[in-house]
Design a protein around this motif. Structure first.
Motif, mmCIF file in Angstrom:
data_model
loop_
_atom_site.group_PDB
_atom_site.id
_atom_site.type_symbol
_atom_site.label_atom_id
_atom_site.label_comp_id
_atom_site.label_asym_id
_atom_site.label_seq_id
_atom_site.Cartn_x
_atom_site.Cartn_y
_atom_site.Cartn_z
ATOM 1 N N UNK A 29 46.722 53.960 41.835
ATOM 2 C CA UNK A 29 45.943 54.069 43.072
ATOM 3 C C UNK A 29 44.811 53.047 43.129
ATOM 4 N N UNK A 30 44.218 52.730 41.987
ATOM 5 C CA UNK A 30 43.090 51.792 41.978
ATOM 6 C C UNK A 30 43.496 50.369 42.359
ATOM 7 N N UNK A 31 44.777 50.052 42.283
ATOM 8 C CA UNK A 31 45.258 48.703 42.620
ATOM 9 C C UNK A 31 45.685 48.560 44.072
ATOM 10 N N UNK A 32 45.892 49.646 44.748
ATOM 11 C CA UNK A 32 46.560 49.599 46.055
ATOM 12 C C UNK A 32 45.785 48.855 47.131
ATOM 13 N N UNK A 33 44.493 49.045 47.181
ATOM 14 C CA UNK A 33 43.730 48.354 48.226
ATOM 15 C C UNK A 33 43.739 46.852 47.985
ATOM 16 N N UNK A 34 43.592 46.430 46.734
ATOM 17 C CA UNK A 34 43.604 45.005 46.413
ATOM 18 C C UNK A 34 44.970 44.389 46.691
#
Length: 116
Positions: A29-34
């Motif tokens: 989830x922490x990678x999704x916006x980037x």
């Protein structure tokens, strides 16, 4: 990874491995916006749009990346505006044979359209 995934000079194996790596990254989830950027979205749409049997595994990974990225509500408006993304998902849902991915794709389309 995105360049490898859709370059004309890439082998089928290189496409599969690069899409697999992008899929693994998109599971966090922490990678999704980037990852919700033009280069990733464009390459995943291109790969998911391929019409050759040799790229089926890469196509599946590309769809999974799109689904994973669309799980973040903040990404949906950007994704829904990406050229070809919604149409490739609709085509995927229409051509799937009732497997769980078909339901996931249909839900993603609903979520993305709602974000517009």
């Amino acid at each position: 990874l995105t360049r490898i995934s859709y370059a004309n000079t890439s082998t089928v194996a290189a496409r599969e491995f690069s899409c697999c790596a992008l899929n693994d990254l998109s599971c966090e989830a922490k990678n999704r916006q980037k990852m919700t950027c033009t280069s990733v979205l464009t390459s995943m749409v291109k790969i998911a749009s391929f019409n050759d049997d040799a790229s089926l595994i890469a196509q599946e990974y590309a769809v999974k990346v799109i689904l994973n990225l669309s799980a973040e509500a903040n990404n949906r408006k950007r994704m829904a505006s990406q050229k070809g993304l919604l149409s490739v998902l609709v085509q995927r849902a229409a051509s799937s044979n009732g497997n769980p991915t078909k339901d996931d794709v249909k839900q993603a389309v609903i979520n993305l359209v709602s974000a517009l």
